[in-house]
Design a protein around this motif. Structure first.
Motif, PDB file in Angstrom:
ATOM      1  N   UNK A 206       0.863  -1.192   0.000  1.00  0.00           N
ATOM      2  CA  UNK A 206       0.000   0.000   0.000  1.00  0.00           C
ATOM      3  C   UNK A 206       0.890   1.230   0.000  1.00  0.00           C
ATOM      4  N   UNK A 207       0.707   2.095  -1.001  1.00  0.00           N
ATOM      5  CA  UNK A 207       1.547   3.283  -1.134  1.00  0.00           C
ATOM      6  C   UNK A 207       1.039   4.438  -0.275  1.00  0.00           C
ATOM      7  N   UNK A 208      -0.266   4.639  -0.293  1.00  0.00           N
ATOM      8  CA  UNK A 208      -0.875   5.656   0.554  1.00  0.00           C
ATOM      9  C   UNK A 208      -2.357   5.355   0.705  1.00  0.00           C
ATOM     10  N   UNK A 209      -2.993   6.024   1.667  1.00  0.00           N
ATOM     11  CA  UNK A 209      -4.404   5.802   1.965  1.00  0.00           C
ATOM     12  C   UNK A 209      -5.106   7.148   2.025  1.00  0.00           C
ATOM     13  N   UNK A 217      -9.653   4.550   0.887  1.00  0.00           N
ATOM     14  CA  UNK A 217      -9.100   4.025  -0.357  1.00  0.00           C
ATOM     15  C   UNK A 217      -7.643   3.633  -0.159  1.00  0.00           C
ATOM     16  N   UNK A 218      -7.328   2.365  -0.461  1.00  0.00           N
ATOM     17  CA  UNK A 218      -5.954   1.879  -0.392  1.00  0.00           C
ATOM     18  C   UNK A 218      -5.335   2.008  -1.782  1.00  0.00           C
ATOM     19  N   UNK A 219      -4.270   2.766  -1.894  1.00  0.00           N
ATOM     20  CA  UNK A 219      -3.609   2.960  -3.184  1.00  0.00           C
ATOM     21  C   UNK A 219      -2.526   1.904  -3.353  1.00  0.00           C
ATOM     22  N   UNK A 220      -2.689   1.033  -4.346  1.00  0.00           N
ATOM     23  CA  UNK A 220      -1.745  -0.058  -4.582  1.00  0.00           C
ATOM     24  C   UNK A 220      -1.426  -0.124  -6.065  1.00  0.00           C
ATOM     25  N   UNK A 221      -0.190   0.219  -6.427  1.00  0.00           N
ATOM     26  CA  UNK A 221       0.287   0.141  -7.813  1.00  0.00           C
ATOM     27  C   UNK A 221      -0.683   0.784  -8.810  1.00  0.00           C
ATOM     28  N   UNK A 222      -1.079   1.987  -8.495  1.00  0.00           N
ATOM     29  CA  UNK A 222      -1.922   2.739  -9.420  1.00  0.00           C
ATOM     30  C   UNK A 222      -3.400   2.450  -9.339  1.00  0.00           C
ATOM     31  N   UNK A 227     -11.783   0.288   1.288  1.00  0.00           N
ATOM     32  CA  UNK A 227     -11.921  -0.555   2.468  1.00  0.00           C
ATOM     33  C   UNK A 227     -12.941   0.111   3.387  1.00  0.00           C
ATOM     34  N   UNK A 228     -13.969  -0.625   3.762  1.00  0.00           N
ATOM     35  CA  UNK A 228     -15.029  -0.036   4.578  1.00  0.00           C
ATOM     36  C   UNK A 228     -14.604   0.062   6.038  1.00  0.00           C
ATOM     37  N   UNK A 247      -2.154  13.700   7.444  1.00  0.00           N
ATOM     38  CA  UNK A 247      -3.256  14.638   7.223  1.00  0.00           C
ATOM     39  C   UNK A 247      -4.500  13.963   7.776  1.00  0.00           C
ATOM     40  N   UNK A 248      -5.541  14.723   8.070  1.00  0.00           N
ATOM     41  CA  UNK A 248      -6.756  14.089   8.586  1.00  0.00           C
ATOM     42  C   UNK A 248      -7.362  13.116   7.585  1.00  0.00           C
ATOM     43  N   UNK A 249      -7.028  13.273   6.292  1.00  0.00           N
ATOM     44  CA  UNK A 249      -7.582  12.399   5.258  1.00  0.00           C
ATOM     45  C   UNK A 249      -6.544  11.505   4.594  1.00  0.00           C
ATOM     46  N   UNK A 250      -5.289  11.550   5.027  1.00  0.00           N
ATOM     47  CA  UNK A 250      -4.233  10.796   4.342  1.00  0.00           C
ATOM     48  C   UNK A 250      -3.298  10.100   5.314  1.00  0.00           C
TER      49      UNK A 250
END
Length: 295
Positions: A206-209, A217-222, A227-228, A247-250
């Motif tokens: 996972x690169x970022x959320x 949202x889990x960011x994985x290879x583009x 994820x609920x 960040x509050x959202x990241x």
């Protein structure tokens, strides 16, 4: 002048987001135009068939004033459904909020379209008569609640299809028999369901959320895999040696951080190894620099 501190994704995700945004806006605009034209023609035909004494501009004004307000309220409906998502396990708690929202929706729709009609009628040297307000508000609500419900169904249906197409993540739970292969309270892998297939994604991939309502949202290879859960919940379960709240959202995978760009406001931009830029609030900046090895 300082550049804005909003996130600037890498080019491919940005173009994909822009295309999706254009499609969503275009859908509401085209749907509104089709309904307004069809309803105007239908009402004009009814007026001519019954030989009622109305100018052709009047039914056009009625239908288009209503359509314009529906279009203007669509973003509010999308926002509300994101803030108060409907789920089978919470519908008893959220249904009263949706009933209240439908009342507000109808009131805004009626007040706005009546205001437009009064302006158009005045421009034609006439006076628009809405009728007895209490009776008419009840009549309009019976129509508007169906429109509101249809918009909610469309929005949720669209989101459901998007999640199925892009894949939806879930935490691995306790097995029915025997001990879990890995600690459930700190998952090393996530289960992804996409188009009827299931596969595992390592947490470290996972690169970022990014928080998105009741999803993260889990960011994985583009790719984004929703994820609920809330950001606070997933933050507690991810390895703090690998992931940091910025960040509050990241949140970000510390191994993906290439550089940290401080801003005069006290905030920062976090540059990742793939070119993505994420916002970092001032309260998290110093801790991120230390944990990522930039102190």
């Amino acid at each position: 002048m300082n550049a804005p501190s909003a996130p600037t994704p890498s080019p491919v995700p940005f173009r994909s987001h822009a295309r999706r945004r254009a499609f969503e806006i275009g859908f509401w605009v085209v749907t509104t135009l089709i309904n307004a034209v069809a309803n105007s023609v239908t009402v004009l035909m009814d007026i001519r068939r019954t030989r009622l004494d109305f100018g052709a501009w009047e039914p056009v004004t009625w239908e288009w004033s209503s359509a314009v307000l529906m279009l203007a309220l669509a973003p509010a409906v999308v926002w509300f459904t994101r803030r108060v998502p409907l789920h089978w396990d919470t519908w008893r708690r959220t249904l009263p909020l949706y009933v209240l929202a439908s009342l507000v929706f109808s009131l805004a729709h009626v007040l706005g379209m009546v205001a437009i009609r009064e302006v158009v009628y005045a421009a034609h040297g006439a006076e628009y008569d809405f009728g007895p307000w209490l009776e008419q508000l009840g009549y309009e609500y019976l129509k508007d609640v169906r429109s509101f419900a249809s918009m909610v169904v469309l929005v949720e249906g669209y989101r459901f299809i998007r999640r199925r197409l892009q894949g939806e993540a879930s935490l691995l739970g306790e097995p029915d028999e025997g001990p879990p292969v890995e600690p459930v309270e700190r998952p090393e892998r996530f289960l992804i369901r996409k188009l009827g297939r299931e596969f595992l994604v390592a947490a470290n991939d996972i690169e970022w959320l990014q928080a998105a309502g009741n999803y993260v949202n889990l960011r994985v290879r583009g790719h984004d895999y929703p994820l609920r859960c809330t950001m606070a919940t997933i933050e507690e379960r991810l390895d703090p040696a690998r992931f940091a709240r910025i960040h509050r959202s990241y949140m970000v995978n510390l191994g993906q951080v290439a550089s940290i760009e401080p801003l005069d406001t006290g905030d920062a931009r976090v540059h990742l190894s793939d070119g993505t830029v994420l916002p970092c609030s001032r309260r998290h900046r110093d801790a991120l620099r230390e944990r990522a090895g930039f102190a």
